[in-house]
Design a protein around this motif. Structure first.
Motif, short mmCIF file in Angstrom:
data_model
loop_
_atom_site.label_atom_id
_atom_site.label_comp_id
_atom_site.label_asym_id
_atom_site.label_seq_id
_atom_site.Cartn_x
_atom_site.Cartn_y
_atom_site.Cartn_z
N PHE A 1 0.82 -1.16 -0.19
CA PHE A 1 0.06 -0.01 -0.03
C PHE A 1 0.91 1.20 0.03
CE2 PHE A 1 0.95 -0.75 4.42
CZ PHE A 1 0.31 -1.98 4.85
N ASP A 2 0.23 2.30 -0.39
CA ASP A 2 0.76 3.62 -0.54
C ASP A 2 0.07 4.73 0.28
OD1 ASP A 2 2.11 6.10 -1.24
OD2 ASP A 2 2.59 5.02 -3.01
N PHE A 3 0.52 5.25 1.45
CA PHE A 3 -0.22 6.25 2.25
C PHE A 3 0.23 7.67 1.70
CE2 PHE A 3 -0.72 2.60 4.92
CZ PHE A 3 -1.95 3.03 5.49
N ASP A 4 1.46 7.77 1.35
CA ASP A 4 1.99 8.95 0.83
C ASP A 4 1.36 9.64 -0.28
OD1 ASP A 4 3.75 8.83 2.86
OD2 ASP A 4 5.50 8.03 1.82
N ALA A 5 1.22 8.92 -1.39
CA ALA A 5 0.46 9.19 -2.69
C ALA A 5 -0.89 9.40 -2.29
CB ALA A 5 0.54 8.15 -3.87
N ALA A 6 -1.66 8.60 -1.59
CA ALA A 6 -2.93 9.23 -1.37
C ALA A 6 -3.21 10.05 -0.58
CB ALA A 6 -3.45 7.62 -0.37
N ALA A 7 -2.11 10.57 0.47
CA ALA A 7 -2.26 11.98 1.08
C ALA A 7 -2.42 12.95 0.16
CB ALA A 7 -1.20 11.87 2.10
N GLU A 8 -1.49 13.04 -0.88
CA GLU A 8 -1.42 13.91 -1.84
C GLU A 8 -2.59 14.10 -2.67
OE1 GLU A 8 1.04 16.05 -2.17
OE2 GLU A 8 2.14 15.39 -0.64
N VAL A 9 -3.18 12.82 -3.02
CA VAL A 9 -4.32 12.96 -3.84
C VAL A 9 -5.77 13.20 -3.03
CG1 VAL A 9 -6.07 11.32 -5.31
CG2 VAL A 9 -3.39 11.30 -5.43
N SER A 10 -5.85 12.60 -1.74
CA SER A 10 -6.94 12.65 -0.93
C SER A 10 -6.82 13.18 0.23
CB SER A 10 -7.68 11.21 -0.91
OG SER A 10 -7.68 10.67 -2.05
N GLY A 11 -5.64 13.16 1.08
CA GLY A 11 -5.57 13.65 2.18
C GLY A 11 -5.16 12.62 3.23
N SER A 12 -4.92 13.05 4.50
CA SER A 12 -4.63 11.94 5.22
C SER A 12 -5.54 11.12 5.83
CB SER A 12 -4.08 12.73 6.66
OG SER A 12 -5.22 13.20 7.39
N LYS A 13 -4.99 9.69 6.19
CA LYS A 13 -5.86 8.63 6.35
C LYS A 13 -6.66 8.07 5.31
CE LYS A 13 -6.53 9.62 11.43
NZ LYS A 13 -5.65 8.41 11.92
N TYR B 1 -3.72 3.66 -0.76
CA TYR B 1 -3.84 3.02 -2.21
C TYR B 1 -3.49 1.46 -1.59
CZ TYR B 1 -3.93 7.00 -5.38
OH TYR B 1 -4.11 7.95 -6.22
N LEU B 2 -4.14 0.67 -2.08
CA LEU B 2 -3.80 -1.00 -1.96
C LEU B 2 -3.18 -1.37 -3.27
CD1 LEU B 2 -6.69 -2.61 -0.18
CD2 LEU B 2 -4.65 -1.89 0.84
N LYS B 3 -2.17 -2.03 -3.33
CA LYS B 3 -1.34 -2.55 -4.21
C LYS B 3 -1.32 -3.93 -4.20
CE LYS B 3 2.17 0.15 -5.23
NZ LYS B 3 3.32 0.88 -4.95
N ASN B 4 -0.86 -4.40 -5.64
CA ASN B 4 -0.48 -5.76 -5.51
C ASN B 4 -1.21 -6.79 -4.91
OD1 ASN B 4 1.78 -5.13 -7.47
ND2 ASN B 4 2.76 -4.32 -5.63
#
Length: 409
Positions: free
Chosen positions: A116-128, A131-134
């Motif tokens: 998963f990727d919290f950093d990219a999601a924070a940029e796109v949507s905000g904290s908390k 993205y789930l991956k693989n």
């Protein structure tokens, strides 16, 4: 609570409506012009007075509804009294795993396994957000499909629900979307909200209906995304996937006769316990104290699983008996079936022996809250080489994959 003369105002409105109808009936025949004109004036005055009273009645009804929503359900006599610390352990399954190596939390495991990727999601949507991956995508889908498959075997009808509902339905289910510190996302300039649980749209599926007793119990297992503001939630114990704004969940819901709701409550918690035990998790079941019950709950059992990376037990599900708290607000009743052998002096005719309609009871329980189950699986089944073993019941839903392995650098 402030006294609201709602009933008196309703009587005034009904009296004016009756007078208006009487005037209308008088005007149907042939009348002297002066008499007709007098009746027209009288009807006009009654109409204007009625409009004012009806507007007043709507405001009073809304005010009464808000007052009523602040009153919680009653509680089961066996519920422990006090705050969360007064909750009682009903059952404990398994034990904490002894690790022979330094363990990692799910955040570190997820990074090394590229899940998963919290950093990219924070940029796109905000904290908390995340993205789930693989393989984490496969794991989410496996958990959902496994839960629906297992619960369906118990006679539950699968549903995928709407994820936007009217605010009034949210309120009738016992949540307050406009309250301070609410967890509900409301849609601006509309009467709609994002759901925080499938309990809400499933609860509304039979709104304003009278069901046949022969159709009960109605049992549903519903998949949805859930959205929660999680106001005020912070800290190391809730980091990562443990507390997020959007997640997938499989929810069980039952409509039943009042005398059977305690039995179905036990059935729901047993289903939950069997699901988590089959995954090999260590958990405890709690009978939650009065101070930890939400407004709709008459009694609530929580399941808390051991999360070694977070070094704590974390709630992974709950099962609540809401008795008739929601059904009264949602207008869901059932018509009792006539007795098999009616008395000899019973009157024949429509509805004979069936009696008045009754409000049914509603219950809800979590089969799978996906992010928290992912936390449990990653942290409990990690291996010394950084891999994670997939619990056996989930493997058929992951194409036979049994181990998540670190990616080559």
């Amino acid at each position: 609570m402030e006294t609201i003369p709602n009933y008196d105002r309703w009587q005034e409105v009904e009296q004016l409506r009756a007078e208006r109808n009487a005037v209308a009936n008088k005007m149907k025949g042939k009348l002297d012009p002066s008499v007709r004109q007098a009746l027209v004036e009288e009807g006009k005055n009654l109409k204007e007075a009625l409009i004012t009273l009806e507007e007043d009645l709507v405001q009073l009804s809304d005010k009464l509804q808000l007052e009523a929503q602040s009153i919680p359900n009653s509680t089961h006599p066996d519920v422990p009294v006090g705050g969360e610390e007064s909750s009682v352990v009903r059952k404990e399954v398994g034990s904490q795993r002894n690790f022979s190596f330094t363990i990692k939390d799910h955040l570190q495991l997820g990074k090394e396994l590229d899940l998963f990727d919290f950093d990219a999601a924070a940029e796109v949507s905000g904290s908390k957000f995340y993205y789930l991956k693989n393989e984490a995508v496969l794991l989410e889908m496996a958990l959902v499909n496994w839960a629906i498959s297992e619960v369906s075997k118990k006679g539950f009808t699968p549903l995928i629900t709407p994820e936007i509902v009217r605010s009034s339905v949210v309120e009738k289910c016992g949540f307050q979307p406009r309250a301070q510190n609410t967890q509900v996302y409301s849609i601006e300039n509309s009467d709609q909200c994002l759901i925080g649980t499938a309990e809400i749209p499933v609860g509304g599926i039979h709104m304003d209906s009278i069901l046949l007793e022969s159709s009960l119990p109605l049992k549903y297992v519903a998949y949805s995304h859930c959205f929660r503001t999680e106001a005020g939630a912070a800290g190391a114990a809730t980091r990562g996937l443990y507390r997020v704004h959007q997640f997938s969940k499989v929810e069980m819901f039952i409509f039943c006769r009042p005398e059977e709701s305690d039995k179905w409550h036990e059935e729901l918690i047993t289903i939950e316990e069997d699901l988590y035990a089959s995954l090999g998790l260590h958990f405890k079941t709690l009978d939650m104290a009065t101070g930890d019950l939400g407004a709709p709950a008459y009694r609530k059992f929580d399941i808390e699983a051991w999360m070694p990376g977070l070094e704590r037990y974390g709630e992974i599900s709950s099962a609540s008996n809401c008795t008739d708290y929601q059904s009264r607000r949602l207008g869901i009743r059932y018509r009792p079936a006539p007795p098999e052998s009616p008395p000899a002096n019973a009157k024949k005719g429509k509805g004979a022996g069936s009696g008045p309609t009754q409000y049914l009871h509603t219950l809800n329980a979590t089969a799978v809250a996906v992010p928290r189950l992912i936390v449990c699986i990653l942290e409990n089944f990690q291996q010394e080489d950084g891999s994670v073993v997939i619990p056996e019941p989930l493997r058929p839903f992951m194409g036979g994959l049994d181990v998540l392995s670190p990616k080559p650098k």
